[in-house]
Design a protein around this motif. Structure first.
Motif, PDB file in Angstrom:
ATOM      1  N   MET A 269       0.845  -1.186   0.000  1.00 34.02           N
ATOM      2  CA  MET A 269       0.000   0.000   0.000  1.00 34.02           C
ATOM      3  C   MET A 269       0.889   1.249   0.000  1.00 34.02           C
ATOM      4  N   ARG A 270       0.658   2.125  -0.983  1.00 38.44           N
ATOM      5  CA  ARG A 270       1.497   3.328  -1.064  1.00 38.44           C
ATOM      6  C   ARG A 270       0.714   4.565  -0.605  1.00 38.44           C
ATOM      7  N   ILE A 271       1.370   5.368   0.208  1.00 35.53           N
ATOM      8  CA  ILE A 271       0.749   6.573   0.758  1.00 35.53           C
ATOM      9  C   ILE A 271       1.240   7.754  -0.065  1.00 35.53           C
ATOM     10  N   GLY A 272       0.296   8.559  -0.552  1.00 30.93           N
ATOM     11  CA  GLY A 272       0.685   9.642  -1.448  1.00 30.93           C
ATOM     12  C   GLY A 272       0.080  10.980  -1.082  1.00 30.93           C
ATOM     13  N   CYS A 273       0.437  11.979  -1.892  1.00 33.25           N
ATOM     14  CA  CYS A 273      -0.058  13.336  -1.674  1.00 33.25           C
ATOM     15  C   CYS A 273      -0.399  13.967  -3.017  1.00 33.25           C
ATOM     16  N   HIS A 274      -1.518  14.672  -3.057  1.00 36.20           N
ATOM     17  CA  HIS A 274      -1.920  15.381  -4.268  1.00 36.20           C
ATOM     18  C   HIS A 274      -0.957  16.538  -4.506  1.00 36.20           C
ATOM     19  N   GLY A 275      -0.534  16.694  -5.744  1.00 35.40           N
ATOM     20  CA  GLY A 275       0.469  17.710  -6.075  1.00 35.40           C
ATOM     21  C   GLY A 275       0.070  19.132  -5.743  1.00 35.40           C
ATOM     22  N   LEU A 276      -1.239  19.413  -5.676  1.00 34.52           N
ATOM     23  CA  LEU A 276      -1.672  20.787  -5.408  1.00 34.52           C
ATOM     24  C   LEU A 276      -1.508  21.201  -3.949  1.00 34.52           C
ATOM     25  N   VAL A 277      -1.028  20.284  -3.108  1.00 33.64           N
ATOM     26  CA  VAL A 277      -0.652  20.689  -1.746  1.00 33.64           C
ATOM     27  C   VAL A 277       0.620  21.547  -1.809  1.00 33.64           C
ATOM     28  N   TRP A 278       1.426  21.318  -2.859  1.00 36.22           N
ATOM     29  CA  TRP A 278       2.749  21.956  -2.921  1.00 36.22           C
ATOM     30  C   TRP A 278       2.785  23.179  -3.818  1.00 36.22           C
ATOM     31  N   THR A 279       2.172  23.084  -4.986  1.00 31.09           N
ATOM     32  CA  THR A 279       2.259  24.191  -5.942  1.00 31.09           C
ATOM     33  C   THR A 279       1.110  24.113  -6.938  1.00 31.09           C
ATOM     34  N   GLY A 280       0.744  25.273  -7.486  1.00 32.40           N
ATOM     35  CA  GLY A 280      -0.270  25.300  -8.543  1.00 32.40           C
ATOM     36  C   GLY A 280       0.371  25.450  -9.907  1.00 32.40           C
ATOM     37  N   ASP A 281       1.706  25.628  -9.933  1.00 34.58           N
ATOM     38  CA  ASP A 281       2.414  25.812 -11.211  1.00 34.58           C
ATOM     39  C   ASP A 281       3.040  24.502 -11.646  1.00 34.58           C
ATOM     40  N   TYR A 282       2.521  23.939 -12.737  1.00 33.97           N
ATOM     41  CA  TYR A 282       3.077  22.663 -13.179  1.00 33.97           C
ATOM     42  C   TYR A 282       3.939  22.791 -14.427  1.00 33.97           C
ATOM     43  N   ASP A 283       4.805  23.834 -14.410  1.00 31.79           N
ATOM     44  CA  ASP A 283       5.912  23.881 -15.366  1.00 31.79           C
ATOM     45  C   ASP A 283       7.014  22.975 -14.798  1.00 31.79           C
ATOM     46  N   ALA A 284       8.137  22.881 -15.508  1.00 31.62           N
ATOM     47  CA  ALA A 284       9.198  21.943 -15.083  1.00 31.62           C
ATOM     48  C   ALA A 284       9.679  22.250 -13.665  1.00 31.62           C
ATOM     49  N   ALA A 285       9.839  23.542 -13.343  1.00 34.12           N
ATOM     50  CA  ALA A 285      10.330  23.916 -12.001  1.00 34.12           C
ATOM     51  C   ALA A 285       9.300  23.545 -10.933  1.00 34.12           C
ATOM     52  N   GLY A 286       8.029  23.768 -11.222  1.00 35.06           N
ATOM     53  CA  GLY A 286       6.962  23.428 -10.285  1.00 35.06           C
ATOM     54  C   GLY A 286       6.880  21.935 -10.041  1.00 35.06           C
ATOM     55  N   ILE A 287       7.039  21.171 -11.113  1.00 33.58           N
ATOM     56  CA  ILE A 287       7.011  19.704 -11.012  1.00 33.58           C
ATOM     57  C   ILE A 287       8.154  19.232 -10.103  1.00 33.58           C
ATOM     58  N   ARG A 288       9.351  19.773 -10.348  1.00 33.91           N
ATOM     59  CA  ARG A 288      10.515  19.362  -9.539  1.00 33.91           C
ATOM     60  C   ARG A 288      10.308  19.705  -8.066  1.00 33.91           C
ATOM     61  N   ARG A 289       9.762  20.894  -7.812  1.00 35.93           N
ATOM     62  CA  ARG A 289       9.527  21.321  -6.428  1.00 35.93           C
ATOM     63  C   ARG A 289       8.500  20.421  -5.750  1.00 35.93           C
ATOM     64  N   ALA A 290       7.412  20.128  -6.467  1.00 33.33           N
ATOM     65  CA  ALA A 290       6.340  19.294  -5.893  1.00 33.33           C
ATOM     66  C   ALA A 290       6.852  17.891  -5.561  1.00 33.33           C
ATOM     67  N   VAL A 291       7.646  17.322  -6.453  1.00 33.67           N
ATOM     68  CA  VAL A 291       8.166  15.962  -6.224  1.00 33.67           C
ATOM     69  C   VAL A 291       9.119  15.961  -5.016  1.00 33.67           C
ATOM     70  N   ALA A 292      10.010  16.952  -4.973  1.00 33.41           N
ATOM     71  CA  ALA A 292      10.969  17.031  -3.859  1.00 33.41           C
ATOM     72  C   ALA A 292      10.231  17.181  -2.519  1.00 33.41           C
ATOM     73  N   GLN A 293       9.199  18.033  -2.496  1.00 36.67           N
ATOM     74  CA  GLN A 293       8.478  18.265  -1.229  1.00 36.67           C
ATOM     75  C   GLN A 293       7.643  17.047  -0.826  1.00 36.67           C
ATOM     76  N   THR A 294       7.140  16.316  -1.812  1.00 35.30           N
ATOM     77  CA  THR A 294       6.372  15.097  -1.507  1.00 35.30           C
ATOM     78  C   THR A 294       7.274  14.081  -0.810  1.00 35.30           C
TER      79      THR A 294
END
Length: 288
Positions: free
Chosen positions: A1-26
């Motif tokens: 069972m994998r525990i996850g988080c919706h990306g919009l907890v971290w950022t609303g900008d899903y450009d490359a920088a936003g994606i990298r930030r969201a993944v790192a914070q998750t």
């Protein structure tokens, strides 16, 4: 069972920088996977996302809500066609990421409707979801329809409706339950899990006010007991929204008129601990 988080907890900008930030914070908050919002799969940078996932050792899933012009529960063939194209693009993005789940309000527009769904509209939706799920299955991706409240769809508001909707589409289509929506529409947090036990593929954990878990009225103890009883082992993903993070368009669609948090890092870490604590407590019951 994998525990996850919706990306919009971290950022609303899903450009490359936003994606990298969201993944790192998750990863930093202790989760196993990130659920990417794929509202516009055509502009989603799958290459950047794949690299970030590999770097941080995270899995990904994807979700979206259709809009009026891409509403596959419409009786307008052009809208139905546009929705199917959008869902197919989302499948292609997830295949590039090596993801295993597409979920969300993918069977109608995510909006308040002013009249009930029609039989023809529901049939259109089922036909498209069936085709998209067939294509997704070839890429190892499971498709699940999210049961949502009456203000966000007129097609699936209860687990029972979802069970009937996917009945002819199994096993390629599953059910996606969300505690925030269940708390509005269902008679309890326990029965819907038992009702969809064979079809349940994806779970969203959200508090009644979409803020910190444990500070609202959702019966999480009952819900996690039910998951334990049916032996659920799919993703469990925390979801919460604040206009401190999400775009103005999504703020309007989700009705975020007041913010229950500003700091996603603190909120996310708390949610990870809360969910794992519930699972550990139920696992302890096995031995007694």
């Amino acid at each position: 069972m994998r525990i996850g988080c919706h990306g919009l907890v971290w950022t609303g900008d899903y450009d490359a920088a936003g994606i990298r930030r969201a993944v790192a914070q998750t990863r930093e908050a202790g989760f196993d996977l990130i659920e990417f919002p794929l509202m516009d799969p055509a502009t989603f940078d799958a290459t950047a996302a794949r690299a970030a996932l590999d770097e941080h050792g995270l899995d990904a899933t994807g979700s979206l809500g259709l809009s009026a012009p891409t509403d596959i529960s419409s009786e307008d063939p052009a809208r139905v066609r546009a929705g199917e194209e959008l869902l197919n693009r989302a499948v292609d993005v997830l295949a590039e990421l090596g993801a295993e789940h597409l979920c969300g309000v993918i069977y109608s527009a995510m909006q308040k409707y002013l009249e009930p769904a029609t039989a023809r509209g529901i049939a259109n939706s089922q036909e498209v979801i069936g085709r998209v799920a067939g294509r997704a299955a070839e890429a190892g991706i499971s498709v699940s329809v999210e049961v949502t409240n009456r203000y966000e769809s007129n097609v699936l508001n209860t687990a029972r409706q979802a069970r009937e909707f996917v009945a002819g589409l199994e096993p390629s289509v599953g059910v996606h339950l969300d505690t925030y929506h269940m708390n509005i529409e269902e008679p309890s947090m326990f029965a819907p899990v038992l009702e969809t036990a064979d079809q349940l593929r994806y779970v969203h954990i959200g508090e009644s006010h979409r803020g910190y878990l444990g500070t609202g009225s959702v019966d999480f103890a009952g819900f996690f007991k039910a998951l334990h009883q049916v032996g659920y082992d799919g993703p469990i993903v925390f979801e919460s929204f604040s206009s401190a993070v999400v775009s103005p368009t999504l703020t309007s669609a989700l009705g975020i008129w007041r913010n229950l948090w500003e700091d996603g890092a603190e909120l996310g870490a708390h949610a990870n601990t809360f969910i794992r604590g519930q699972l550990a407590a139920n696992a302890s019951l096995r031995h007694h």
